[in-house]
Design a protein around this motif. Structure first.
Motif, PDB file in Angstrom:
ATOM      1  N   GLU A 284      48.704  48.825 -52.252  1.00  0.00           N
ATOM      2  CA  GLU A 284      47.769  49.026 -53.495  1.00  0.00           C
ATOM      3  C   GLU A 284      47.448  50.141 -54.104  1.00  0.00           C
ATOM      4  OE1 GLU A 284      42.996  47.033 -53.806  1.00  0.00           O
ATOM      5  OE2 GLU A 284      43.627  48.456 -52.128  1.00  0.00           O
ATOM      6  N   GLY A 285      47.317  51.235 -53.226  1.00  0.00           N
ATOM      7  CA  GLY A 285      47.595  52.451 -53.658  1.00  0.00           C
ATOM      8  C   GLY A 285      48.329  52.971 -54.650  1.00  0.00           C
ATOM      9  N   VAL A 286      49.569  52.275 -54.620  1.00  0.00           N
ATOM     10  CA  VAL A 286      50.796  52.512 -55.338  1.00  0.00           C
ATOM     11  C   VAL A 286      50.534  51.893 -56.806  1.00  0.00           C
ATOM     12  CG1 VAL A 286      53.179  52.525 -56.074  1.00  0.00           C
ATOM     13  CG2 VAL A 286      52.057  53.361 -53.713  1.00  0.00           C
ATOM     14  N   VAL A 287      50.512  50.579 -56.709  1.00  0.00           N
ATOM     15  CA  VAL A 287      50.343  49.511 -57.863  1.00  0.00           C
ATOM     16  C   VAL A 287      49.204  49.650 -58.590  1.00  0.00           C
ATOM     17  CG1 VAL A 287      52.110  47.868 -56.661  1.00  0.00           C
ATOM     18  CG2 VAL A 287      49.601  47.567 -56.427  1.00  0.00           C
ATOM     19  N   TRP A 288      47.981  50.031 -57.979  1.00  0.00           N
ATOM     20  CA  TRP A 288      46.757  50.324 -59.075  1.00  0.00           C
ATOM     21  C   TRP A 288      46.702  51.726 -59.339  1.00  0.00           C
ATOM     22  CZ3 TRP A 288      44.785  47.043 -61.908  1.00  0.00           C
ATOM     23  CH2 TRP A 288      44.883  45.736 -61.527  1.00  0.00           C
ATOM     24  N   GLY A 289      47.692  52.589 -59.000  1.00  0.00           N
ATOM     25  CA  GLY A 289      47.751  53.958 -59.355  1.00  0.00           C
ATOM     26  C   GLY A 289      47.693  54.261 -60.966  1.00  0.00           C
ATOM     27  N   PRO A 290      47.862  55.464 -61.220  1.00  0.00           N
ATOM     28  CA  PRO A 290      47.953  56.177 -62.701  1.00  0.00           C
ATOM     29  C   PRO A 290      48.735  55.220 -63.506  1.00  0.00           C
ATOM     30  CG  PRO A 290      47.874  58.058 -61.173  1.00  0.00           C
ATOM     31  CD  PRO A 290      48.073  56.815 -60.209  1.00  0.00           C
ATOM     32  N   LEU A 291      49.961  54.921 -62.979  1.00  0.00           N
ATOM     33  CA  LEU A 291      50.894  54.047 -63.760  1.00  0.00           C
ATOM     34  C   LEU A 291      50.439  52.939 -64.257  1.00  0.00           C
ATOM     35  CD1 LEU A 291      53.568  53.959 -65.073  1.00  0.00           C
ATOM     36  CD2 LEU A 291      54.641  52.937 -62.853  1.00  0.00           C
ATOM     37  N   MET A 292      49.615  52.010 -63.269  1.00  0.00           N
ATOM     38  CA  MET A 292      49.116  50.678 -63.862  1.00  0.00           C
ATOM     39  C   MET A 292      48.089  50.929 -64.687  1.00  0.00           C
ATOM     40  SD  MET A 292      49.099  47.631 -63.830  1.00  0.00           S
ATOM     41  CE  MET A 292      50.161  47.256 -62.718  1.00  0.00           C
ATOM     42  N   LEU A 293      47.135  51.997 -64.668  1.00  0.00           N
ATOM     43  CA  LEU A 293      46.048  52.333 -65.362  1.00  0.00           C
ATOM     44  C   LEU A 293      46.714  52.435 -66.839  1.00  0.00           C
ATOM     45  CD1 LEU A 293      43.670  54.287 -63.177  1.00  0.00           C
ATOM     46  CD2 LEU A 293      43.744  51.538 -63.514  1.00  0.00           C
ATOM     47  N   LEU A 294      47.499  53.291 -66.853  1.00  0.00           N
ATOM     48  CA  LEU A 294      48.156  53.709 -68.216  1.00  0.00           C
ATOM     49  C   LEU A 294      48.974  52.463 -68.683  1.00  0.00           C
ATOM     50  CD1 LEU A 294      48.921  56.109 -69.975  1.00  0.00           C
ATOM     51  CD2 LEU A 294      51.222  56.267 -68.745  1.00  0.00           C
TER      52      LEU A 294
ATOM     53  N   ILE B  58      36.965  55.246 -62.875  1.00  0.00           N
ATOM     54  CA  ILE B  58      38.034  54.737 -63.911  1.00  0.00           C
ATOM     55  C   ILE B  58      38.872  53.628 -63.163  1.00  0.00           C
ATOM     56  CG2 ILE B  58      40.095  55.116 -65.257  1.00  0.00           C
ATOM     57  CD1 ILE B  58      38.986  58.044 -65.738  1.00  0.00           C
ATOM     58  N   GLN B  59      39.388  53.927 -62.057  1.00  0.00           N
ATOM     59  CA  GLN B  59      40.195  52.992 -61.140  1.00  0.00           C
ATOM     60  C   GLN B  59      39.482  51.817 -61.007  1.00  0.00           C
ATOM     61  OE1 GLN B  59      41.044  54.775 -57.235  1.00  0.00           O
ATOM     62  NE2 GLN B  59      42.143  52.815 -56.578  1.00  0.00           N
ATOM     63  N   PHE B  60      38.173  51.822 -60.179  1.00  0.00           N
ATOM     64  CA  PHE B  60      37.411  50.593 -59.978  1.00  0.00           C
ATOM     65  C   PHE B  60      37.005  49.924 -60.977  1.00  0.00           C
ATOM     66  CE2 PHE B  60      37.504  52.996 -55.806  1.00  0.00           C
ATOM     67  CZ  PHE B  60      38.151  51.831 -55.172  1.00  0.00           C
ATOM     68  N   GLY B  61      36.630  50.610 -62.382  1.00  0.00           N
ATOM     69  CA  GLY B  61      36.051  50.059 -63.463  1.00  0.00           C
ATOM     70  C   GLY B  61      37.300  49.256 -64.032  1.00  0.00           C
ATOM     71  N   VAL B  62      38.378  49.799 -64.079  1.00  0.00           N
ATOM     72  CA  VAL B  62      39.654  49.055 -64.663  1.00  0.00           C
ATOM     73  C   VAL B  62      40.210  47.924 -63.797  1.00  0.00           C
ATOM     74  CG1 VAL B  62      42.128  49.467 -65.487  1.00  0.00           C
ATOM     75  CG2 VAL B  62      40.442  51.138 -66.166  1.00  0.00           C
ATOM     76  N   ALA B  63      40.267  48.413 -62.478  1.00  0.00           N
ATOM     77  CA  ALA B  63      40.922  47.207 -61.692  1.00  0.00           C
ATOM     78  C   ALA B  63      40.034  45.972 -61.479  1.00  0.00           C
ATOM     79  CB  ALA B  63      40.938  47.890 -60.279  1.00  0.00           C
ATOM     80  N   ARG B  64      38.559  46.245 -61.437  1.00  0.00           N
ATOM     81  CA  ARG B  64      37.707  44.970 -61.358  1.00  0.00           C
ATOM     82  C   ARG B  64      37.475  44.519 -62.647  1.00  0.00           C
ATOM     83  NH1 ARG B  64      38.518  43.635 -56.232  1.00  0.00           N
ATOM     84  NH2 ARG B  64      37.856  45.603 -54.837  1.00  0.00           N
ATOM     85  N   GLY B  65      37.733  45.265 -63.834  1.00  0.00           N
ATOM     86  CA  GLY B  65      37.700  44.460 -65.080  1.00  0.00           C
ATOM     87  C   GLY B  65      38.716  43.557 -65.370  1.00  0.00           C
ATOM     88  N   VAL B  66      40.038  43.956 -64.810  1.00  0.00           N
ATOM     89  CA  VAL B  66      41.045  43.230 -65.041  1.00  0.00           C
ATOM     90  C   VAL B  66      40.918  41.921 -63.939  1.00  0.00           C
ATOM     91  CG1 VAL B  66      43.701  42.989 -64.814  1.00  0.00           C
ATOM     92  CG2 VAL B  66      42.569  44.945 -65.728  1.00  0.00           C
ATOM     93  N   PHE B  67      40.466  42.014 -62.843  1.00  0.00           N
ATOM     94  CA  PHE B  67      40.529  40.994 -62.006  1.00  0.00           C
ATOM     95  C   PHE B  67      39.348  39.941 -62.352  1.00  0.00           C
ATOM     96  CE2 PHE B  67      38.246  38.874 -58.563  1.00  0.00           C
ATOM     97  CZ  PHE B  67      39.295  38.649 -57.655  1.00  0.00           C
ATOM     98  N   SER B  68      38.467  40.752 -63.245  1.00  0.00           N
ATOM     99  CA  SER B  68      37.409  39.480 -63.843  1.00  0.00           C
ATOM    100  C   SER B  68      37.957  38.889 -65.130  1.00  0.00           C
ATOM    101  CB  SER B  68      36.107  40.335 -64.251  1.00  0.00           C
ATOM    102  OG  SER B  68      35.355  39.521 -64.899  1.00  0.00           O
ATOM    103  N   ASN B  69      38.521  39.675 -66.032  1.00  0.00           N
ATOM    104  CA  ASN B  69      38.944  38.879 -67.234  1.00  0.00           C
ATOM    105  C   ASN B  69      40.440  38.522 -67.402  1.00  0.00           C
ATOM    106  OD1 ASN B  69      40.259  41.309 -68.672  1.00  0.00           O
ATOM    107  ND2 ASN B  69      38.264  42.329 -68.814  1.00  0.00           N
ATOM    108  N   GLU B  70      41.260  39.297 -66.496  1.00  0.00           N
ATOM    109  CA  GLU B  70      42.575  38.978 -66.470  1.00  0.00           C
ATOM    110  C   GLU B  70      43.447  39.000 -67.548  1.00  0.00           C
ATOM    111  OE1 GLU B  70      43.163  34.816 -64.992  1.00  0.00           O
ATOM    112  OE2 GLU B  70      41.590  35.230 -63.343  1.00  0.00           O
ATOM    113  N   ALA B  71      43.011  39.875 -68.536  1.00  0.00           N
ATOM    114  CA  ALA B  71      43.518  40.458 -69.618  1.00  0.00           C
ATOM    115  C   ALA B  71      44.870  41.401 -69.115  1.00  0.00           C
ATOM    116  CB  ALA B  71      42.726  41.252 -70.527  1.00  0.00           C
TER     117      ALA B  71
END
Length: 458
Positions: A12-22, A270-283
């Motif tokens: 999880e630390g890798v796949v939700w790291g800076p690369l995924m956010l980018l 940033i990490q949890f805002g983006v991760a939970r945002g995507v989890f919620s709206n799935e965009a």
């Protein structure tokens, strides 16, 4: 279990790291700019098309299984779920109020992502052996990028078929079991059994039954939750200015510990805002276009305009109400997840607040389970054919009960990992196929509609 949890935590630390956010924010921003902010500018047009798409009467628009409205409701049934209640609370608990700002940013760029996903889903969909329209990332990867990319579509289908058991199944039944256990003392196994039986009765009927139920339940549950949330905000109106100040202020500056809140750095926001945002709206995950591919429409852009509303309604409306309800009441209580949201509503609406959240959580989770059953089975069908669908449905239904009694942290961890794994192939495809989206959109607004199967260069 401990070893498996540690392995998944590392992944999880890798796949939700800076690369995924980018990737998520970068691809979404690129699409939004490439579309010249069209998803934001044409928001009103999207709602107009949604209202007109409640039923399909035109003979030439019968190409599909469900109405454009019900396609969005099926998509929303999968997105409006525990992420709107438990996910928002978790983002605030771990990332602070600033996480809400990054959820909003994710949604604004995510509208372009969702628009593009639906455009490609309708453009490259096909008819399967059962005579139904199927589409989504695995199909627009194979049919849009060519057979040499089919392996990437296969990877998406694999991750999607597995992810459905996390984000759309076990997470949902677990959260409901937790919520009902806290509020009315209902044993987890009873909750799991009830959800399993009710969901099974709908899931076994396929997309038409799922869409029909979603078309009835989703609007009612969303409006009811929004009304209750607005009531909480009206009661705490004097705190809204302060809450908004914290959201914008701590999006860029760390926040220190307060009450039961441990404090958070900007990176965590940033990490949890983006991760939970995507989890919620799935965009960006590629799940919603699987539903939109079944819509009764021949024009990809019209369905894209409807599809992007899912992200707006889910995050900008529903998640914002949850976040502000928490930040105006009990965000420093030390609670997290659905318990924090329940505490916030109870503080404003004593005696009924916790029951409102428990009921909303139960209905949201139920419809999410239905929507993801369809997503998962279509991914499984892509890998193993139409004949494998019944097997998948049975296993999926049984997993609902198992999820209700599994440890919550492990379930969320599993969902988070496979969400990211789904997103990677989809985001790559969106970037590579973006010229198709831009051209189809330009042609549509120039009055030159290009229908599925037609040559884009005509």
């Amino acid at each position: 279990m401990e070893t498996l949890t540690n392995i998944l935590t590392t992944i999880e630390g890798v796949v939700w790291g800076p690369l995924m956010l980018l990737l998520l924010l970068g691809v979404g921003l690129y699409l939004q700019l490439g579309l010249k902010l069209l998803p934001i500018r044409k928001l009103g047009m999207g709602f107009k098309l949604l209202w007109g798409g409640r039923s399909t009467t035109s003979g030439d628009e019968k190409e599909g299984e469900v109405s454009p409205f019900n396609a969005l409701m099926t998509s929303l049934s999968a997105t409006i779920g525990t992420g709107n209640i438990a996910g928002v609370a978790t983002a605030i608990f771990l990332g602070g109020p600033g996480a809400v700002f990054w959820m909003w940013i994710t949604a604004l760029v995510g509208m372009a992502t969702k628009f593009s996903e639906a455009v490609l889903a309708v453009r490259y969909r096909q008819v399967d052996e059962a005579g139904e329209h199927v589409g989504g990332p695995m199909y627009y990867i194979r049919n849009g990028l060519g057979k040499k990319w089919a392996w990437l579509g296969g990877l998406f289908a694999l991750f999607g078929a597995v992810a459905a058991f996390g984000i759309g199944n076990t997470v949902q039944s677990n959260s409901v079991a937790d919520g009902l256990g806290e509020s009315i003392g209902l044993p987890h196994w009873v909750t799991g059994l009830v959800i399993m039986v009710l969901a099974g009765a709908v899931i076994l009927g396929g997309i038409k039954r799922i869409a029909k139920v979603a078309g009835k339940l989703v609007p009612v549950m969303a409006v009811a939750y929004i009304i209750c949330g607005l009531l909480v905000l009206i009661i705490n109106a004097d705190q809204i200015g302060s809450a908004l100040g914290m959201i914008f202020g701590h999006a860029f500056t760390p926040i220190s510990a307060a009450g039961g809140f441990a404090g958070a750095a900007v990176a965590k926001a940033i990490q949890f805002g983006v991760a939970r945002g995507v989890f919620s709206n799935e965009a960006g995950l590629g799940s919603a276009p699987i539903a939109h591919a079944a819509a009764q429409t021949k024009n990809p852009v019209r369905q894209g305009l409807i599809a992007m509303l899912g992200t707006f309604i889910d995050t900008i409306v529903v998640c914002s109400i949850t976040a502000l309800a928490i930040l105006t009441t009990a965000w420093t209580s030390g609670e997290t997840g659905a318990a924090l949201t329940s505490l916030a509503f109870e503080a404003a609406l004593p005696g009924i607040g916790q029951y409102v959240v428990s009921f909303a959580l139960a209905v949201f989770a139920f419809t999410t389970t239905l929507g993801w059953a369809f997503y998962g089975e279509k991914c499984f069908e892509y890998l193993f054919g139409v004949g494998a669908i019944k097997f998948y449905r049975v296993i999926y239904i049984l997993a609902i009960f198992a999820g209700a009694v599994l440890p919550l942290n492990f379930v969320w961890l599993l969902a988070s990992v496979f969400n990211a794994m789904m997103a990677i192939p989809n985001l790559i495809a969106l970037a590579l196929l973006s010229p198709v989206v831009f051209k189809l959109t330009k042609d549509y607004f120039d009055g030159k509609e290009v229908l599925p199967g037609e040559d884009l260069d005509k």
